[in-house]
Design a protein around this motif. Structure first.
Motif, PDB file in Angstrom:
ATOM      1  N   ALA A   1      45.128  52.876  31.009  1.00 10.73           N
ATOM      2  CA  ALA A   1      43.967  52.391  31.760  1.00 10.73           C
ATOM      3  C   ALA A   1      43.705  50.918  31.456  1.00 10.73           C
ATOM      4  O   ALA A   1      43.396  50.132  32.367  1.00 10.73           O
ATOM      5  N   TYR A   2      43.843  50.548  30.199  1.00  7.70           N
ATOM      6  CA  TYR A   2      43.616  49.147  29.802  1.00  7.70           C
ATOM      7  C   TYR A   2      44.617  48.208  30.472  1.00  7.70           C
ATOM      8  O   TYR A   2      44.230  47.207  31.098  1.00  7.70           O
ATOM      9  N   ILE A   3      45.888  48.518  30.364  1.00  7.85           N
ATOM     10  CA  ILE A   3      46.907  47.600  30.869  1.00  7.85           C
ATOM     11  C   ILE A   3      46.893  47.560  32.392  1.00  7.85           C
ATOM     12  O   ILE A   3      47.120  46.514  33.011  1.00  7.85           O
ATOM     13  N   ASP A   4      46.610  48.690  33.034  1.00 10.73           N
ATOM     14  CA  ASP A   4      46.505  48.709  34.503  1.00 10.73           C
ATOM     15  C   ASP A   4      45.311  47.879  34.959  1.00 10.73           C
ATOM     16  O   ASP A   4      45.381  47.177  35.973  1.00 10.73           O
ATOM     17  N   SER A   5      44.214  47.966  34.232  1.00 11.23           N
ATOM     18  CA  SER A   5      43.028  47.181  34.572  1.00 11.23           C
ATOM     19  C   SER A   5      43.324  45.687  34.459  1.00 11.23           C
ATOM     20  O   SER A   5      42.933  44.900  35.339  1.00 11.23           O
ATOM     21  N   MET A   6      44.020  45.273  33.397  1.00 16.57           N
ATOM     22  CA  MET A   6      44.372  43.865  33.222  1.00 16.57           C
ATOM     23  C   MET A   6      45.281  43.392  34.352  1.00 16.57           C
ATOM     24  O   MET A   6      45.101  42.296  34.899  1.00 16.57           O
ATOM     25  N   ALA A   7      46.249  44.217  34.719  1.00 17.74           N
ATOM     26  CA  ALA A   7      47.173  43.847  35.791  1.00 17.74           C
ATOM     27  C   ALA A   7      46.452  43.761  37.135  1.00 17.74           C
ATOM     28  O   ALA A   7      46.684  42.826  37.919  1.00 17.74           O
ATOM     29  N   ASN A   8      45.560  44.713  37.409  1.00 11.73           N
ATOM     30  CA  ASN A   8      44.835  44.709  38.678  1.00 11.73           C
ATOM     31  C   ASN A   8      43.903  43.501  38.786  1.00 11.73           C
ATOM     32  O   ASN A   8      43.836  42.839  39.840  1.00 11.73           O
ATOM     33  N   ASP A   9      43.178  43.196  37.717  1.00 11.14           N
ATOM     34  CA  ASP A   9      42.294  42.030  37.728  1.00 11.14           C
ATOM     35  C   ASP A   9      43.095  40.743  37.932  1.00 11.14           C
ATOM     36  O   ASP A   9      42.674  39.844  38.660  1.00 11.14           O
ATOM     37  N   PHE A  10      44.240  40.668  37.285  1.00 14.86           N
ATOM     38  CA  PHE A  10      45.094  39.487  37.390  1.00 14.86           C
ATOM     39  C   PHE A  10      45.617  39.328  38.817  1.00 14.86           C
ATOM     40  O   PHE A  10      45.624  38.232  39.377  1.00 14.86           O
ATOM     41  N   ARG A  11      46.028  40.432  39.410  1.00 12.40           N
ATOM     42  CA  ARG A  11      46.541  40.406  40.785  1.00 12.40           C
ATOM     43  C   ARG A  11      45.459  39.915  41.754  1.00 12.40           C
ATOM     44  O   ARG A  11      45.736  39.114  42.654  1.00 12.40           O
ATOM     45  N   GLN A  12      44.235  40.360  41.554  1.00  9.01           N
ATOM     46  CA  GLN A  12      43.139  39.929  42.416  1.00  9.01           C
ATOM     47  C   GLN A  12      42.842  38.440  42.253  1.00  9.01           C
ATOM     48  O   GLN A  12      42.526  37.756  43.230  1.00  9.01           O
ATOM     49  N   GLN A  13      42.955  37.922  41.027  1.00  6.71           N
ATOM     50  CA  GLN A  13      42.762  36.493  40.805  1.00  6.71           C
ATOM     51  C   GLN A  13      43.774  35.670  41.588  1.00  6.71           C
ATOM     52  O   GLN A  13      43.438  34.638  42.187  1.00  6.71           O
ATOM     53  N   LEU A  14      45.022  36.126  41.584  1.00  9.52           N
ATOM     54  CA  LEU A  14      46.057  35.405  42.321  1.00  9.52           C
ATOM     55  C   LEU A  14      45.794  35.446  43.823  1.00  9.52           C
ATOM     56  O   LEU A  14      45.987  34.448  44.529  1.00  9.52           O
ATOM     57  N   VAL A  15      45.357  36.594  44.308  1.00 13.85           N
ATOM     58  CA  VAL A  15      45.058  36.714  45.740  1.00 13.85           C
ATOM     59  C   VAL A  15      43.943  35.755  46.135  1.00 13.85           C
ATOM     60  O   VAL A  15      44.015  35.075  47.169  1.00 13.85           O
ATOM     61  N   LYS A  16      42.899  35.668  45.312  1.00 11.18           N
ATOM     62  CA  LYS A  16      41.794  34.747  45.593  1.00 11.18           C
ATOM     63  C   LYS A  16      42.263  33.299  45.593  1.00 11.18           C
ATOM     64  O   LYS A  16      41.702  32.445  46.300  1.00 11.18           O
ATOM     65  N   ALA A  17      43.285  33.000  44.783  1.00  9.63           N
ATOM     66  CA  ALA A  17      43.822  31.646  44.715  1.00  9.63           C
ATOM     67  C   ALA A  17      44.855  31.383  45.793  1.00  9.63           C
ATOM     68  O   ALA A  17      45.449  30.304  45.841  1.00  9.63           O
ATOM     69  N   GLY A  18      45.064  32.369  46.667  1.00  9.52           N
ATOM     70  CA  GLY A  18      46.031  32.197  47.743  1.00  9.52           C
ATOM     71  C   GLY A  18      47.468  32.345  47.297  1.00  9.52           C
ATOM     72  O   GLY A  18      48.385  31.880  47.973  1.00  9.52           O
ATOM     73  N   LYS A  19      47.674  33.006  46.158  1.00  8.01           N
ATOM     74  CA  LYS A  19      49.021  33.197  45.627  1.00  8.01           C
ATOM     75  C   LYS A  19      49.368  34.682  45.632  1.00  8.01           C
ATOM     76  O   LYS A  19      48.492  35.544  45.547  1.00  8.01           O
TER      77      LYS A  19
END
Length: 300
Positions: free
Chosen positions: A54-72
């Motif tokens: 749950a921890y590592i999936d949460s970190m990966a999901n949050d990171f993925r969303q940050q990239l999407v917001k940055a247009g990446k």
């Protein structure tokens, strides 16, 4: 040319280990890297596996969303393994990664890794470049503009030490040549009084030291100019600096005064005028600086 495609980010569940996150974001954005977040848990505590997942999936999901917001966009995944942290990291990285990103220590959270020991074993055993982040370094710099203004590369005159250069050149070209200033630094140990210094020398010891120091500075400057020319011909913006003193002390002092964004060096090397033991120099530089350090252990 070396290409960096896959970034391995090591997390032990602690806030200290998460000091790497700003760097992971910028590496993924600037170098267009795929990112894997890796967490290793104790096999004797298999009942906690779901928490680690749950921890590592949460970190990966949050990171993925940050990239999407940055247009990446990037391939981002979380991975958990059980076993000895350093061994599992090394085994996984060997086949799946081009660069390892980790904090220098972390001692709380789900795993309670002794992160200093893990980092040490990874550095000693991995042939991959390792980007080490001191846990307090993110408080001092704005990594939205990574790699910033200045990159410091200490060299001891050996071919071993120069093996950092292809990695730096590839990262900069992958990132964009126009944004990085490189400083090549050569530190020469000052001459020490020899026990067998002859009484019948035609010049005084002080004059001998002055002449020898001048020769060392001149030779070092010529060496750095040669390296500078090679990098400049590849389109990089390079300058060089020669200092006298104890290598680790002078590197730390110079890097702290200039506020470099990154120090890049090999973990060992032994040749040239000063006969550095580069492994010990790298260790002292890591201990003395707050900025991140990119370390490469050259293949034997």
């Amino acid at each position: 040319m070396i290409t960096y495609k896959n970034l391995l980010v090591l997390l032990d569940g602690s806030k200290l280990s998460e000091a790497v996150m700003p760097f992971a974001t910028q590496l993924a954005k600037r170098l267009n890297m795929n990112v894997t977040f890796l967490n290793v848990f104790d096999p004797d505590k298999s009942e906690l596996e779901s928490m680690h997942r749950a921890y590592i999936d949460s970190m990966a999901n949050d990171f993925r969303q940050q990239l999407v917001k940055a247009g990446k966009s990037a391939n981002v995944q979380g991975k958990i393994l059980s076993g000895n942290p350093a061994d599992e990291i090394l085994n996984y990285a060997k086949d799946h990664s081009d660069l390892i990103l980790m904090a220098t220590h972390g001692n709380s959270g789900l795993l309670r890794w002794a992160f200093g020991g893990v980092a040490d074993k990874v550095l000693r055993s991995s042939n991959l470049p390792v980007w080490l982040v001191k846990v307090n370094s993110t408080k001092e710099m704005n990594y939205d503009k990574w790699p910033g203004i200045n990159l410091l590369i200490p060299l001891d005159g050996s071919q071993t030490a120069e093996k950092i250069l292809p990695h730096v050149e590839s990262m900069i070209k992958q990132r964009g040549i126009d944004v990085t200033d490189i400083t090549l630094l050569r530190v020469c140990d000052p001459p020490s009084i020899s026990a067998d210094y002859p009484d019948n020398m035609s010049i005084s010891w002080d004059e001998h030291v002055r002449l020898l120091t001048k020769h060392m500075e001149r030779t070092s400057r010529a060496y750095l100019e040669g390296v500078e020319k090679r990098l400049s011909s590849a389109g990089l913006k390079v300058q060089s600096k020669v200092l006298m003193g104890k290598p680790a002390d002078e590197i730390v002092k110079y890097a702290a005064n200039i506020s470099f964004s990154l120090v890049a060096m090999t973990t060992n090397g032994l040749s040239g005028i000063t006969q550095w033991s580069y492994g010990s120099v790298a260790a002292k530089v890591l201990a003395g600086l707050s900025c991140p350090i990119l370390l490469v252990r050259p293949n034997k």
